[in-house]
Structure formats: C-alpha cells, structure tokens
Motif scaffolding. Structure first.
Motif, PDB file in Angstrom:
ATOM      1  N   ASN A 175       0.856  -1.211   0.000  1.00 26.30           N
ATOM      2  CA  ASN A 175       0.000   0.000   0.000  1.00 26.30           C
ATOM      3  C   ASN A 175       0.883   1.249   0.000  1.00 26.30           C
ATOM      4  OD1 ASN A 175      -1.828   1.964   2.308  1.00 26.30           O
ATOM      5  ND2 ASN A 175      -2.471   1.602   0.208  1.00 26.30           N
ATOM      6  N   TYR A 176       1.919   1.221  -0.851  1.00 30.68           N
ATOM      7  CA  TYR A 176       2.850   2.351  -0.909  1.00 30.68           C
ATOM      8  C   TYR A 176       3.318   2.450  -2.356  1.00 30.68           C
ATOM      9  CZ  TYR A 176       6.030   5.677   1.277  1.00 30.68           C
ATOM     10  OH  TYR A 176       6.650   6.828   1.694  1.00 30.68           O
ATOM     11  N   ASN A 177       3.160   3.609  -2.976  1.00 35.73           N
ATOM     12  CA  ASN A 177       3.491   3.742  -4.400  1.00 35.73           C
ATOM     13  C   ASN A 177       5.010   3.803  -4.584  1.00 35.73           C
ATOM     14  OD1 ASN A 177       3.575   4.176  -7.093  1.00 35.73           O
ATOM     15  ND2 ASN A 177       2.597   6.188  -7.057  1.00 35.73           N
ATOM     16  N   ILE A 178       5.589   2.692  -5.027  1.00 37.15           N
ATOM     17  CA  ILE A 178       7.041   2.685  -5.262  1.00 37.15           C
ATOM     18  C   ILE A 178       7.368   3.194  -6.667  1.00 37.15           C
ATOM     19  CG2 ILE A 178       7.494   0.837  -3.603  1.00 37.15           C
ATOM     20  CD1 ILE A 178       7.982  -0.928  -6.225  1.00 37.15           C
ATOM     21  N   MET A 179       6.365   3.624  -7.426  1.00 34.86           N
ATOM     22  CA  MET A 179       6.554   4.257  -8.735  1.00 34.86           C
ATOM     23  C   MET A 179       7.370   3.377  -9.683  1.00 34.86           C
ATOM     24  SD  MET A 179       7.060   8.105  -7.247  1.00 34.86           S
ATOM     25  CE  MET A 179       7.331   8.954  -8.774  1.00 34.86           C
ATOM     26  N   LEU A 180       7.050   2.084  -9.680  1.00 40.67           N
ATOM     27  CA  LEU A 180       7.705   1.175 -10.631  1.00 40.67           C
ATOM     28  C   LEU A 180       7.301   1.565 -12.044  1.00 40.67           C
ATOM     29  CD1 LEU A 180       9.387  -1.445 -11.075  1.00 40.67           C
ATOM     30  CD2 LEU A 180       7.220  -2.665 -11.085  1.00 40.67           C
ATOM     31  N   SER A 181       8.288   1.792 -12.875  1.00 34.29           N
ATOM     32  CA  SER A 181       8.037   2.221 -14.247  1.00 34.29           C
ATOM     33  C   SER A 181       8.787   1.286 -15.178  1.00 34.29           C
ATOM     34  CB  SER A 181       8.530   3.668 -14.409  1.00 34.29           C
ATOM     35  OG  SER A 181       8.645   3.992 -15.769  1.00 34.29           O
ATOM     36  N   GLN A 182       8.056   0.324 -15.775  1.00 35.67           N
ATOM     37  CA  GLN A 182       8.707  -0.710 -16.596  1.00 35.67           C
ATOM     38  C   GLN A 182       8.869  -0.201 -18.014  1.00 35.67           C
ATOM     39  OE1 GLN A 182       6.006  -3.817 -14.875  1.00 35.67           O
ATOM     40  NE2 GLN A 182       7.898  -4.971 -14.778  1.00 35.67           N
ATOM     41  N   ARG A 183       9.838   0.704 -18.158  1.00 35.17           N
ATOM     42  CA  ARG A 183      10.041   1.387 -19.440  1.00 35.17           C
ATOM     43  C   ARG A 183      11.017   0.633 -20.332  1.00 35.17           C
ATOM     44  NH1 ARG A 183      12.462   6.759 -16.621  1.00 35.17           N
ATOM     45  NH2 ARG A 183      10.718   6.322 -15.269  1.00 35.17           N
ATOM     46  N   GLY A 184      11.519  -0.498 -19.877  1.00 37.46           N
ATOM     47  CA  GLY A 184      12.418  -1.303 -20.700  1.00 37.46           C
ATOM     48  C   GLY A 184      13.862  -0.847 -20.586  1.00 37.46           C
ATOM     49  N   MET A 185      14.761  -1.777 -20.879  1.00 37.53           N
ATOM     50  CA  MET A 185      16.181  -1.460 -20.803  1.00 37.53           C
ATOM     51  C   MET A 185      16.900  -2.080 -21.988  1.00 37.53           C
ATOM     52  SD  MET A 185      18.795  -2.443 -17.815  1.00 37.53           S
ATOM     53  CE  MET A 185      20.550  -2.536 -18.096  1.00 37.53           C
ATOM     54  N   HIS A 191      13.525   4.846  -5.393  1.00 34.40           N
ATOM     55  CA  HIS A 191      14.352   4.126  -4.417  1.00 34.40           C
ATOM     56  C   HIS A 191      13.952   4.431  -2.977  1.00 34.40           C
ATOM     57  CE1 HIS A 191      15.921   7.997  -4.982  1.00 34.40           C
ATOM     58  NE2 HIS A 191      17.210   7.781  -4.918  1.00 34.40           N
ATOM     59  N   ASP A 192      13.729   5.701  -2.638  1.00 35.73           N
ATOM     60  CA  ASP A 192      13.357   6.028  -1.254  1.00 35.73           C
ATOM     61  C   ASP A 192      12.028   5.369  -0.889  1.00 35.73           C
ATOM     62  OD1 ASP A 192      15.575   7.760  -0.871  1.00 35.73           O
ATOM     63  OD2 ASP A 192      14.516   9.316  -1.990  1.00 35.73           O
ATOM     64  N   ALA A 193      11.097   5.341  -1.855  1.00 38.26           N
ATOM     65  CA  ALA A 193       9.778   4.785  -1.564  1.00 38.26           C
ATOM     66  C   ALA A 193       9.864   3.293  -1.241  1.00 38.26           C
ATOM     67  CB  ALA A 193       8.834   5.016  -2.743  1.00 38.26           C
ATOM     68  N   VAL A 194      10.835   2.595  -1.837  1.00 36.82           N
ATOM     69  CA  VAL A 194      11.002   1.169  -1.531  1.00 36.82           C
ATOM     70  C   VAL A 194      11.371   1.005  -0.056  1.00 36.82           C
ATOM     71  CG1 VAL A 194      12.394  -0.879  -2.003  1.00 36.82           C
ATOM     72  CG2 VAL A 194      11.567   0.537  -3.904  1.00 36.82           C
ATOM     73  N   ALA A 195      12.329   1.822   0.425  1.00 32.09           N
ATOM     74  CA  ALA A 195      12.718   1.754   1.842  1.00 32.09           C
ATOM     75  C   ALA A 195      11.550   2.169   2.732  1.00 32.09           C
ATOM     76  CB  ALA A 195      13.932   2.645   2.095  1.00 32.09           C
ATOM     77  N   TRP A 196      10.926   3.277   2.394  1.00 33.89           N
ATOM     78  CA  TRP A 196       9.846   3.784   3.254  1.00 33.89           C
ATOM     79  C   TRP A 196       8.641   2.845   3.242  1.00 33.89           C
ATOM     80  CZ3 TRP A 196      10.335   9.211   0.585  1.00 33.89           C
ATOM     81  CH2 TRP A 196      11.530   9.821   1.024  1.00 33.89           C
ATOM     82  N   GLY A 197       8.334   2.266   2.099  1.00 35.54           N
ATOM     83  CA  GLY A 197       7.203   1.351   2.006  1.00 35.54           C
ATOM     84  C   GLY A 197       7.418   0.103   2.850  1.00 35.54           C
ATOM     85  N   TYR A 198       8.628  -0.484   2.748  1.00 37.57           N
ATOM     86  CA  TYR A 198       8.933  -1.651   3.585  1.00 37.57           C
ATOM     87  C   TYR A 198       8.943  -1.261   5.063  1.00 37.57           C
ATOM     88  CZ  TYR A 198      10.133  -5.183   0.052  1.00 37.57           C
ATOM     89  OH  TYR A 198      10.088  -6.120  -0.945  1.00 37.57           O
ATOM     90  N   ALA A 199       9.487  -0.075   5.394  1.00 38.66           N
ATOM     91  CA  ALA A 199       9.547   0.354   6.793  1.00 38.66           C
ATOM     92  C   ALA A 199       8.139   0.487   7.361  1.00 38.66           C
ATOM     93  CB  ALA A 199      10.290   1.687   6.896  1.00 38.66           C
ATOM     94  N   ARG A 200       7.259   1.114   6.598  1.00 40.84           N
ATOM     95  CA  ARG A 200       5.900   1.340   7.076  1.00 40.84           C
ATOM     96  C   ARG A 200       5.171   0.007   7.254  1.00 40.84           C
ATOM     97  NH1 ARG A 200       1.345   2.075   3.968  1.00 40.84           N
ATOM     98  NH2 ARG A 200      -0.356   3.269   4.906  1.00 40.84           N
ATOM     99  N   ALA A 201       5.361  -0.907   6.281  1.00 39.29           N
ATOM    100  CA  ALA A 201       4.669  -2.194   6.363  1.00 39.29           C
ATOM    101  C   ALA A 201       5.216  -3.039   7.516  1.00 39.29           C
ATOM    102  CB  ALA A 201       4.805  -2.935   5.042  1.00 39.29           C
TER     103      ALA A 201
END
Lengths: 89, 417
Positions: free
Chosen positions: B109-119, B185-195
């Motif tokens: 329940n935290y927007n980690i803004m994953l953007s699968q734009r390809g590499m 990247h910050d949202a990944v840490a904050w999302g896991y921390a909150r959960a």
C-alpha cells in the motif's frame, strides 16, 4: 586527480596505478594445502576502513610496491619498494 | 488516525488540512531481547524485517540503523530494476526480486513508482552482437524476458543516440529486457519500513552496532551505541560496511569496498523513455520521472570508504555519455555523489550463515543491490526464521569460495559488479 608516489618513478597521476590486493597475503606453498587455505589466499580480504597496507603496481614502469593509505580520506602516508627489506612477508 | 493510502484518504485528509496522518513508522526505545535482530536499515534490512513478520510470523524483530533508514546505498543508487543475468542461479535470484517488485506497490500500500520502461544493453561491434545473442538465448531458456534488438530497434527506443557513421561507439544492436525499468528508491525503503512497522517490527535509527556478543561459540546479541540487545538469530545487511562488521565478529569476507558514483542533470522535458546501458562506454543512463538525466558508470579504481568518489572515473563516464548522446552536452550537472559497494570476486552476492553461528549474511551485491531488495529480504528472512537455505539462496552461500563453485556474472552477463 590524486597523485601517488611510485618508489621508482616519483609522483605520478593515480590513473597510472592499479590496485593489487592486501600487503602480506603470501601464497601458500606445498602440495597438501587445504581448500580452506587456498580459498582464504585467493578470495578473503582485510578491506579495512581507515589505515590500509596494500600492494599496488605502477603500470608505467611495471613495478609492484607497498602503499600505506587511509581508505576513507585517501591520504597516502607512505610508499615502499617491496625490495627495501622492510617487508619480510 | 489515517493509516491506509487511497484516493479517498487523500481526499478526506485534504478536507481536514492533512492533520490526521499518523507517522509511517514509530521510533521505539530498544528492548533488551528480540527474536531476531537485523543490522542495517536499508532496503535489504527493512525488507528482511517485513518478510520475517509477514511470511514467517516473527514480528518481535529490531532493525538497527546507524544513521537514518534508506540513507546509505538505498538512497544513493540509480533506481534501475532488471533481471538480465546469464546463469540459472542468478536468474532465479533476480527474477524473484523482479516479480516481487511488480506487485510491491499493491502489497505494501505504498506507491514505489515502478516504471517498466524497458532497458537496452547496447552492442558496439559485431563481436558484442554474438555475445548478445548468447545472452538473449540464456535469458529465454531461464524463463525471463529478452529480445535481440537490431540497430532499427535501438533507433526506435532511443532516437537521440549518436547514430552518425563517424560515431566513436557505433550501435550494432543490443539486448532488450522489456520488463526492466526504474522504481522510486526512497519509496522502496519507506514502504517496507511502514509495512514492517505496522506488523510490529521496531525500527531503531541512530543506533550503531559496536560489537557482537558471543557465548558458547554462537552469536547471541549485539553491543550498540544505544545499549546491549540480545537475539538468537542476527542478520546483517550493511552493504559496503560488511567487512567492517565481519572484522568485529572475527572473520574476513571475500569483499573489497569501492565507491560507485552517480550524478544527475538539471530536469528537462521527456527525451529518453528507456534505460540505456553501454558496457562499451561504461555508462548507463535513464531519465527520472522529474525529468533529470540520471547517469551512472564504472566503479572507482581505488578501494575506498569515502562516500564521494573521485574525478578520473567521473570524467570517463561523462565522456562516454557525451559520445553516445551529444545533445546532453547542453545539460548542467546538478549533483554528484557516491555509495560504498561491496564487490565480490565472482560478482554475485553472499547469502548464508557466517563463520560465526547465529550470524547470517546478506552482502556482496556490489553495484546491483537495489534491484534485488525484495529477494534479499525474502532470503535473509527465510534463513533467520528456519536457520536453513532455500533452493534460491543455497548457491550464494559463503562456502562457494572454498568449493570453487563460483557464479561468475562478470564473465556470464558482462555485469561489472
């Protein structure tokens, strides 16, 4: 650009040098060296934070030498030739 | 108190003047004993705590962070998410992380803004194209997505590349992974921390581990700047400082620490909508959602714990970037920084029990830890909960440096870390 001092050539730009591992990491000798000792020699590293003693090579002249430096601030305190008698290992 | 993030809660809090939000995680006083202690409050440490609580029902857990959570490498990377590796062991590991990332925003329940734009991993010669075909085949056989791209394909996804006949690094094609991309990247840490916090985990910041408590040949706890804490299972996910803690615990690791630099330009309008990696020029680049051009490159040449990097490597990266994208020569660089990464001889991570029983390792991710956070957390949590490997983490045990069964991704996939 940081300047390192090659014991043979004097002060040179850091891009002329290549890191060569921990000083004093002696190769095991003999036929019955256990796998753990080989693994330790080949792969394990001191990797200190702060004062470090390392072997470097000056790629321009090809000589290996010991460099003592700080791995945080990058201050070089000394460089010695491996052949100056100060490195019995 | 408003706990969940939703369109409705945003609307409600908008009307209430944003006064009802509760803090995303508590800052509790440390307790004397825990079921498990995790050293390191970066992405891997916080993910470990979350999966321990959610998957294994072990919530009496402390995460100890010497600074602030997500303030180390999690906050210093270039946010790329991908699983384009060569060996089956690596694809299983990074593929697990990639799949978990795809469902992570919903799960946390935290927007980690994953953007699968390809590499696109570029090839600059026919020989590199041969290797690319081999890599694409390996990736497809291992069950991950990959396509071999021609020059025309590259022109379609990265039209601003220097396709001039006089280019120093001409393009022949490349390896495309369409599911790759970036995440905040910050949202990944904050999302896991909150959960993790909501499941009962204690997140303790400004708490540096100074020593290990050893009794009866096992690790029983840690000494910290905020007192002594005991637990029968201790996990360590401290990236560049793994050797420093290992020395306190009485063993060495096959790790050299290096600075890895990155930099960003001023924000500009959308001009590059994919991640471009060029092993030939030693550069990778993407555009952030805010518009900045995010640039990364090779490791520094000097083993270092100095979190700033040095100039010769940065010069090389920028020179390579401008050869590939001459238009970027007009941009101003806004910021440059470095993180300290733990580089292992076979360019693969170390996951498993340390030589000190009761102390478990999650380290050695080198330049590629961010994309692996959900897998690193899952696997370290499994080790802490059960004391045993699962099939995915087993090949990455420290014992491979005695048996010689290395997973050499530098040779396999050409990944530098």
């Amino acid at each position: 650009m940081q300047i390192f001092i090659c014991p043979f050539c004097g002060p040179r730009e850091e891009s002329e040098f290549h890191y060569g591992g921990d000083a004093g990491n002696a190769r095991p000798e003999g036929a019955d060296v256990p796998a753990e000792r080989w693994g330790d020699y080949l792969y394990m590293r001191n990797n200190p934070k702060g004062a470090a003693r390392e072997v470097w090579v000056h790629m321009a002249c090809g000589e290996f030498f010991v460099m003592e430096r700080d791995s945080v601030g990058h201050t070089v305190t000394a460089t010695h030739a491996l052949t100056d008698g100060k490195h019995p290992e | 108190m408003t706990r969940r993030y939703s369109a409705f809660s945003l609307f409600k809090e908008g009307l209430a003047g944003q006064t009802g939000w509760e803090p995303a995680w508590r800052s509790p006083a440390p307790r004397k004993t825990y079921d498990a202690i995790i050293i390191g409050g970066g992405g891997h440490g916080l993910a470990t705590a979350y999966y321990l609580a959610r998957t294994h029902g072990i919530a009496n857990v402390a995460v100890l962070e010497k600074g602030w959570i997500g303030g180390g490498n999690t906050g210093r990377n270039t946010t790329v998410v991908r699983s384009n590796y060569y060996y089956p062991e690596s694809v299983a590991l990074y593929g697990l992380a990639h799949r978990l990332y795809e469902g992570l925003a919903k799960e946390l329940n935290y927007n980690i803004m994953l953007s699968q734009r390809g590499m696109i991993s570029l090839c600059h010669s026919m020989i590199e194209m041969e290797i690319a075909a081999r890599t694409v085949n390996a990736m497809q056989i291992n069950g991950t997505d990959a396509e071999l791209y021609s020059v025309e394909d590259v022109r379609r996804v990265a039209p601003i590349f220097n396709f001039s006949p006089a280019a120093r690094f001409p393009v022949f094609g490349g390896v495309w992974q369409g599911r790759a991309g970036t995440a905040r990247h910050d949202a990944v840490a904050w999302g896991y921390a909150r959960a993790a916090n909501s499941l009962g985990v204690d997140i303790i910041q400004n708490c540096e581990v100074t020593d290990f408590i050893v009794a009866g040949g096992r690790c029983r706890g840690v000494e910290t700047t905020r007192g002594e804490m005991r637990a029968e299972r201790i996990g360590m996910a401290v990236a560049g400082h793994s050797s420093v803690l290992a020395a306190k615990a009485g063993f060495r690791l096959p790790i050299n620490s290096y600075a890895l630099q990155a930099c960003v330009s001023e924000p500009v309008k959308p001009i590059l909508d994919t991640v471009v990696l060029s092993p030939g020029t030693g550069v990778y680049v993407s555009q952030s959602d805010k518009g900045e051009i995010v640039i990364g490159g090779a490791l520094d040449r000097i083993p270092s714990y100095g979190q700033r990097g040095n100039l010769p490597t940065l010069e090389g990266v920028i020179a390579g970037l401008l050869e590939m994208f001459p238009a970027f020569g007009q941009l101003k660089l806004m910021r440059q920084w470095a993180g300290i990464v733990d580089v292992v001889p076979d360019s693969s991570p170390i996951i498993g029990e340390s030589p000190l029983p009761g102390l478990f390792l999650n380290c050695g991710w080198g330049t590629g830890g961010f994309k692996a956070i959900p897998a690193g957390g899952t696997l370290l949590a499994h080790l802490l909960a059960t004391g045993r490997h699962n099939d995915i983490s087993r090949p990455f045990d420290l014992d491979r440096f005695v048996t010689g069964k290395l997973i050499d991704e530098a040779a396999g996939s050409g990944i530098a870390h």
